[in-house]
Design a protein around this motif. Structure first.
Motif, PDB file in Angstrom:
ATOM      1  N   ALA A 135      44.891  47.520  41.837  1.00 18.29           N
ATOM      2  CA  ALA A 135      43.702  47.896  41.062  1.00 18.29           C
ATOM      3  C   ALA A 135      42.721  46.742  40.891  1.00 18.29           C
ATOM      4  N   SER A 136      43.054  45.574  41.411  1.00 17.36           N
ATOM      5  CA  SER A 136      42.205  44.395  41.207  1.00 17.36           C
ATOM      6  C   SER A 136      40.965  44.446  42.099  1.00 17.36           C
ATOM      7  N   ASP A 137      40.082  43.468  41.887  1.00 11.91           N
ATOM      8  CA  ASP A 137      38.839  43.389  42.658  1.00 11.91           C
ATOM      9  C   ASP A 137      39.001  42.589  43.945  1.00 11.91           C
ATOM     10  N   LEU A 138      40.221  42.218  44.283  1.00 10.96           N
ATOM     11  CA  LEU A 138      40.431  41.489  45.530  1.00 10.96           C
ATOM     12  C   LEU A 138      40.050  42.374  46.716  1.00 10.96           C
ATOM     13  N   MET A 141      41.477  42.405  52.590  1.00 11.43           N
ATOM     14  CA  MET A 141      42.027  41.274  53.333  1.00 11.43           C
ATOM     15  C   MET A 141      42.834  40.365  52.406  1.00 11.43           C
ATOM     16  N   GLU A 142      42.287  40.117  51.234  1.00 13.70           N
ATOM     17  CA  GLU A 142      42.998  39.263  50.276  1.00 13.70           C
ATOM     18  C   GLU A 142      44.286  39.936  49.794  1.00 13.70           C
ATOM     19  N   LYS A 143      44.219  41.243  49.552  1.00 13.17           N
ATOM     20  CA  LYS A 143      45.417  41.961  49.101  1.00 13.17           C
ATOM     21  C   LYS A 143      46.500  41.963  50.173  1.00 13.17           C
ATOM     22  N   SER A 144      46.085  41.976  51.430  1.00 13.11           N
ATOM     23  CA  SER A 144      47.068  42.030  52.512  1.00 13.11           C
ATOM     24  C   SER A 144      47.943  40.783  52.552  1.00 13.11           C
ATOM     25  N   ARG A 145      47.468  39.698  51.964  1.00 13.41           N
ATOM     26  CA  ARG A 145      48.260  38.469  51.936  1.00 13.41           C
ATOM     27  C   ARG A 145      49.545  38.653  51.129  1.00 13.41           C
ATOM     28  N   PHE A 146      49.557  39.693  50.276  1.00 13.73           N
ATOM     29  CA  PHE A 146      50.713  39.893  49.394  1.00 13.73           C
ATOM     30  C   PHE A 146      51.637  41.014  49.890  1.00 13.73           C
ATOM     31  N   ALA A 147      51.423  41.424  51.145  1.00 13.54           N
ATOM     32  CA  ALA A 147      52.299  42.443  51.733  1.00 13.54           C
ATOM     33  C   ALA A 147      53.766  42.011  51.736  1.00 13.54           C
ATOM     34  N   PRO A 148      54.077  40.733  51.987  1.00 10.13           N
ATOM     35  CA  PRO A 148      55.486  40.320  51.931  1.00 10.13           C
ATOM     36  C   PRO A 148      56.114  40.562  50.557  1.00 10.13           C
ATOM     37  N   GLN A 149      55.310  40.465  49.496  1.00  8.60           N
ATOM     38  CA  GLN A 149      55.850  40.760  48.164  1.00  8.60           C
ATOM     39  C   GLN A 149      56.283  42.223  48.077  1.00  8.60           C
TER      40      GLN A 149
END
Length: 255
Positions: A135-138, A141-149
Protein backbone atom coordinates in the motif's frame (compact mmCIF):
# COMPACT_ATOMS: atom_id res chain seq x y z
CA UNK A 1 -4.13 -19.36 0.23
CA UNK A 2 -4.78 -16.57 2.69
CA UNK A 3 -7.92 -16.80 4.79
CA UNK A 4 -7.74 -13.25 6.11
CA UNK A 5 -10.86 -12.28 4.16
CA UNK A 6 -12.96 -14.72 6.20
CA UNK A 7 -14.71 -13.76 9.47
CA UNK A 8 -12.28 -13.93 12.39
CA UNK A 9 -13.93 -16.93 14.04
CA UNK A 10 -10.87 -18.92 15.14
CA UNK A 11 -10.06 -18.59 18.84
CA UNK A 12 -6.92 -20.52 19.80
CA UNK A 13 -6.08 -20.84 23.47
CA UNK A 14 -3.02 -19.12 24.88
CA UNK A 15 0.21 -20.86 23.91
CA UNK A 16 2.77 -20.89 26.71
CA UNK A 17 6.49 -21.59 26.73
CA UNK A 18 6.72 -25.13 28.18
CA UNK A 19 9.77 -24.01 30.18
CA UNK A 20 7.45 -21.88 32.35
CA UNK A 21 6.72 -23.75 35.61
CA UNK A 22 3.56 -25.85 35.43
CA UNK A 23 1.73 -23.89 38.13
CA UNK A 24 2.36 -20.59 36.35
CA UNK A 25 1.38 -22.10 32.98
CA UNK A 26 -1.90 -23.12 34.53
CA UNK A 27 -2.43 -19.63 35.98
CA UNK A 28 -1.72 -18.03 32.60
CA UNK A 29 -4.27 -20.29 30.91
CA UNK A 30 -6.87 -19.57 33.57
CA UNK A 31 -6.41 -15.82 32.99
CA UNK A 32 -5.82 -15.87 29.24
CA UNK A 33 -8.67 -13.43 28.54
CA UNK A 34 -6.87 -10.63 30.42
CA UNK A 35 -3.28 -11.30 29.38
CA UNK A 36 -1.41 -8.48 27.70
CA UNK A 37 -0.51 -9.62 24.16
CA UNK A 38 3.13 -10.38 23.52
CA UNK A 39 3.03 -7.77 20.75
CA UNK A 40 1.93 -5.04 23.21
CA UNK A 41 4.11 -3.21 25.75
CA UNK A 42 4.71 -4.96 29.04
CA UNK A 43 2.71 -3.51 31.97
CA UNK A 44 4.60 -0.91 33.97
CA UNK A 45 5.52 -1.15 37.63
CA UNK A 46 2.54 0.98 38.68
CA UNK A 47 0.19 -1.49 37.00
CA UNK A 48 1.91 -4.29 38.86
CA UNK A 49 1.39 -2.55 42.20
CA UNK A 50 -2.27 -1.87 41.46
CA UNK A 51 -3.16 -5.00 39.52
CA UNK A 52 -2.25 -7.78 41.90
CA UNK A 53 -0.98 -11.28 41.15
CA UNK A 54 -2.29 -11.55 37.58
CA UNK A 55 -0.46 -8.40 36.45
CA UNK A 56 2.69 -9.58 38.20
CA UNK A 57 2.34 -12.85 36.32
CA UNK A 58 1.91 -10.99 33.03
CA UNK A 59 4.98 -8.86 33.69
CA UNK A 60 7.06 -11.88 34.69
CA UNK A 61 6.18 -13.95 31.63
CA UNK A 62 5.41 -11.32 29.02
CA UNK A 63 6.83 -12.63 25.75
CA UNK A 64 6.70 -16.23 26.94
CA UNK A 65 3.06 -16.67 26.04
CA UNK A 66 1.12 -15.89 22.87
CA UNK A 67 -2.58 -15.00 22.82
CA UNK A 68 -5.05 -14.79 19.95
CA UNK A 69 -4.56 -11.01 19.72
CA UNK A 70 -0.94 -11.64 18.70
CA UNK A 71 -2.05 -13.45 15.55
CA UNK A 72 -3.80 -12.57 12.32
CA UNK A 73 -6.72 -14.72 11.06
CA UNK A 74 -4.51 -17.06 9.00
CA UNK A 75 -2.26 -17.72 11.97
CA UNK A 76 -5.17 -18.23 14.36
CA UNK A 77 -6.64 -20.92 12.12
CA UNK A 78 -3.35 -22.81 11.90
CA UNK A 79 -2.77 -22.60 15.66
CA UNK A 80 -6.30 -23.86 16.32
CA UNK A 81 -5.68 -26.81 14.02
CA UNK A 82 -2.41 -27.62 15.77
CA UNK A 83 -3.98 -27.38 19.22
CA UNK A 84 -6.92 -29.58 18.25
CA UNK A 85 -4.55 -32.23 16.92
CA UNK A 86 -2.40 -32.06 20.06
CA UNK A 87 -5.45 -32.35 22.31
CA UNK A 88 -6.62 -35.41 20.37
CA UNK A 89 -3.32 -37.16 21.03
CA UNK A 90 -2.88 -36.13 24.66
CA UNK A 91 -6.45 -37.03 25.62
CA UNK A 92 -6.43 -40.41 23.85
CA UNK A 93 -6.63 -43.68 25.77
CA UNK A 94 -3.63 -45.12 23.94
CA UNK A 95 -1.53 -42.15 24.99
CA UNK A 96 -2.62 -42.43 28.61
CA UNK A 97 -1.78 -46.13 28.49
CA UNK A 98 1.72 -45.35 27.16
CA UNK A 99 1.22 -47.22 23.89
CA UNK A 100 2.38 -44.58 21.40
CA UNK A 101 5.80 -45.95 20.49
CA UNK A 102 7.46 -44.61 23.61
CA UNK A 103 7.09 -40.98 22.51
CA UNK A 104 6.80 -38.65 25.49
CA UNK A 105 3.93 -36.62 24.12
CA UNK A 106 3.51 -34.69 27.36
CA UNK A 107 6.90 -33.06 26.65
CA UNK A 108 7.19 -33.00 22.88
CA UNK A 109 3.71 -31.80 21.92
CA UNK A 110 3.62 -28.68 24.14
CA UNK A 111 7.03 -27.80 22.67
CA UNK A 112 5.58 -28.28 19.18
CA UNK A 113 2.68 -25.98 20.02
CA UNK A 114 4.98 -23.28 21.37
CA UNK A 115 7.34 -23.35 18.39
CA UNK A 116 4.43 -23.22 15.96
CA UNK A 117 2.81 -20.34 17.85
CA UNK A 118 6.05 -18.33 17.86
CA UNK A 119 6.49 -18.75 14.13
CA UNK A 120 2.85 -17.89 13.46
CA UNK A 121 3.23 -14.67 15.43
CA UNK A 122 6.21 -13.80 13.25
CA UNK A 123 4.18 -14.59 10.13
CA UNK A 124 1.41 -12.28 11.35
CA UNK A 125 3.83 -9.41 11.84
CA UNK A 126 5.51 -9.95 8.48
CA UNK A 127 2.22 -10.22 6.60
CA UNK A 128 1.28 -6.85 8.04
CA UNK A 129 4.64 -5.46 6.92
CA UNK A 130 4.06 -6.77 3.41
CA UNK A 131 0.54 -5.34 3.38
CA UNK A 132 1.90 -1.91 4.27
CA UNK A 133 4.61 -2.30 1.64
CA UNK A 134 2.03 -3.04 -1.06
CA UNK A 135 0.00 0.00 0.00
CA UNK A 136 3.03 2.30 0.13
CA UNK A 137 3.99 4.99 -2.39
CA UNK A 138 7.05 3.07 -3.56
CA UNK A 139 7.23 2.45 -7.28
CA UNK A 140 6.70 -1.07 -8.62
CA UNK A 141 10.41 -1.26 -9.34
CA UNK A 142 11.25 -0.32 -5.77
CA UNK A 143 8.70 -2.80 -4.38
CA UNK A 144 10.17 -5.57 -6.51
CA UNK A 145 13.39 -5.32 -4.51
CA UNK A 146 11.50 -6.91 -1.61
CA UNK A 147 10.29 -9.96 -3.54
CA UNK A 148 12.78 -12.18 -1.65
CA UNK A 149 11.02 -11.18 1.58
CA UNK A 150 7.68 -12.36 0.22
CA UNK A 151 9.22 -15.61 -0.99
CA UNK A 152 10.84 -16.26 2.39
CA UNK A 153 7.50 -15.67 4.10
CA UNK A 154 5.70 -17.94 1.65
CA UNK A 155 8.17 -20.78 2.20
CA UNK A 156 7.98 -20.44 5.97
CA UNK A 157 4.17 -20.47 5.94
CA UNK A 158 4.24 -23.59 3.76
CA UNK A 159 6.66 -25.30 6.14
CA UNK A 160 4.57 -24.53 9.23
CA UNK A 161 1.41 -25.64 7.42
CA UNK A 162 3.09 -28.97 6.64
CA UNK A 163 4.08 -29.26 10.29
CA UNK A 164 0.47 -28.71 11.37
CA UNK A 165 -0.74 -31.24 8.79
CA UNK A 166 1.75 -33.76 10.19
CA UNK A 167 0.27 -33.22 13.65
CA UNK A 168 -3.21 -33.76 12.22
CA UNK A 169 -2.10 -37.03 10.61
CA UNK A 170 -0.63 -38.11 13.94
CA UNK A 171 -3.92 -37.23 15.64
CA UNK A 172 -5.92 -39.18 13.04
CA UNK A 173 -3.70 -42.24 13.49
CA UNK A 174 -4.04 -41.90 17.26
CA UNK A 175 -7.82 -41.69 16.99
CA UNK A 176 -7.87 -44.84 14.86
CA UNK A 177 -5.65 -46.67 17.37
CA UNK A 178 -7.89 -45.42 20.15
CA UNK A 179 -10.96 -46.95 18.50
CA UNK A 180 -9.25 -50.34 18.25
CA UNK A 181 -7.97 -50.08 21.83
CA UNK A 182 -11.42 -49.30 23.22
CA UNK A 183 -12.97 -52.13 21.21
CA UNK A 184 -10.42 -54.61 22.56
CA UNK A 185 -10.90 -53.32 26.09
CA UNK A 186 -14.64 -53.94 25.82
CA UNK A 187 -14.08 -57.37 24.30
CA UNK A 188 -11.85 -58.41 27.20
CA UNK A 189 -14.22 -57.27 29.91
CA UNK A 190 -15.63 -60.13 32.05
CA UNK A 191 -19.35 -60.77 31.57
CA UNK A 192 -21.41 -58.76 34.05
CA UNK A 193 -22.88 -60.52 37.09
CA UNK A 194 -26.62 -60.00 36.67
CA UNK A 195 -27.76 -62.60 39.20
CA UNK A 196 -29.07 -60.06 41.71
CA UNK A 197 -31.02 -58.21 39.04
CA UNK A 198 -32.46 -61.48 37.69
CA UNK A 199 -33.52 -62.55 41.19
CA UNK A 200 -35.24 -59.22 41.76
CA UNK A 201 -37.07 -59.49 38.45
CA UNK A 202 -38.13 -63.07 39.18
CA UNK A 203 -39.59 -61.90 42.46
CA UNK A 204 -41.79 -59.59 40.42
CA UNK A 205 -43.38 -62.54 38.57
CA UNK A 206 -46.31 -62.65 40.98
CA UNK A 207 -47.09 -59.00 40.36
CA UNK A 208 -47.11 -59.62 36.61
CA UNK A 209 -49.38 -62.64 37.06
CA UNK A 210 -51.79 -60.44 39.01
CA UNK A 211 -51.62 -57.89 36.24
CA UNK A 212 -52.43 -60.60 33.70
CA UNK A 213 -55.42 -61.70 35.79
CA UNK A 214 -56.67 -58.13 35.90
CA UNK A 215 -56.12 -57.88 32.17
CA UNK A 216 -58.30 -60.95 31.59
CA UNK A 217 -60.94 -59.41 33.84
CA UNK A 218 -60.74 -56.20 31.84
CA UNK A 219 -61.12 -58.16 28.61
CA UNK A 220 -64.14 -60.06 29.97
CA UNK A 221 -65.65 -56.84 31.23
CA UNK A 222 -65.12 -55.23 27.85
CA UNK A 223 -66.85 -58.15 26.16
CA UNK A 224 -69.74 -57.89 28.61
CA UNK A 225 -70.00 -54.14 28.03
CA UNK A 226 -70.10 -54.75 24.29
CA UNK A 227 -72.90 -57.29 24.81
CA UNK A 228 -74.84 -54.79 26.90
CA UNK A 229 -74.37 -52.18 24.21
CA UNK A 230 -75.70 -54.60 21.62
CA UNK A 231 -78.67 -55.37 23.87
CA UNK A 232 -79.37 -51.68 24.28
CA UNK A 233 -79.18 -51.20 20.54
CA UNK A 234 -81.63 -54.04 19.98
CA UNK A 235 -84.02 -52.61 22.57
CA UNK A 236 -83.79 -49.18 20.95
CA UNK A 237 -84.58 -50.69 17.56
CA UNK A 238 -87.53 -52.65 18.92
CA UNK A 239 -88.98 -49.58 20.60
CA UNK A 240 -88.60 -47.56 17.43
CA UNK A 241 -90.40 -50.22 15.41
CA UNK A 242 -93.19 -50.43 18.00
CA UNK A 243 -93.65 -46.65 17.96
CA UNK A 244 -93.80 -46.59 14.18
CA UNK A 245 -96.37 -49.39 14.18
CA UNK A 246 -98.50 -47.57 16.74
CA UNK A 247 -98.49 -44.41 14.63
CA UNK A 248 -99.55 -46.34 11.56
CA UNK A 249 -102.43 -47.97 13.46
CA UNK A 250 -103.54 -44.57 14.71
CA UNK A 251 -103.48 -43.12 11.24
CA UNK A 252 -105.70 -45.86 9.81
CA UNK A 253 -108.27 -45.63 12.61
CA UNK A 254 -108.78 -41.90 12.21
CA UNK A 255 -112.10 -41.10 10.28
Amino acid sequence: MSLSYLPDSAHPRVAVDPAVPAEDRRALRENQDVLTPATSPVPGRLHVLLGGSVVRLIRKYHGRYIVAADLDPDAKILLCRAQEAIDTVLESEVNKAGLLDGIDNALTLPAEEWEIAQTLMTHSRMREEQRRLRASDLTPMEKSRFAPQREALRRSVAAVTERVEALEKYAASTAAADAVYRREQLRNLPPPDNSAEILELEQRNEAYEELLARTVAHELAAERIEELAEDASEIESALRHAADAARRVGDTSTP
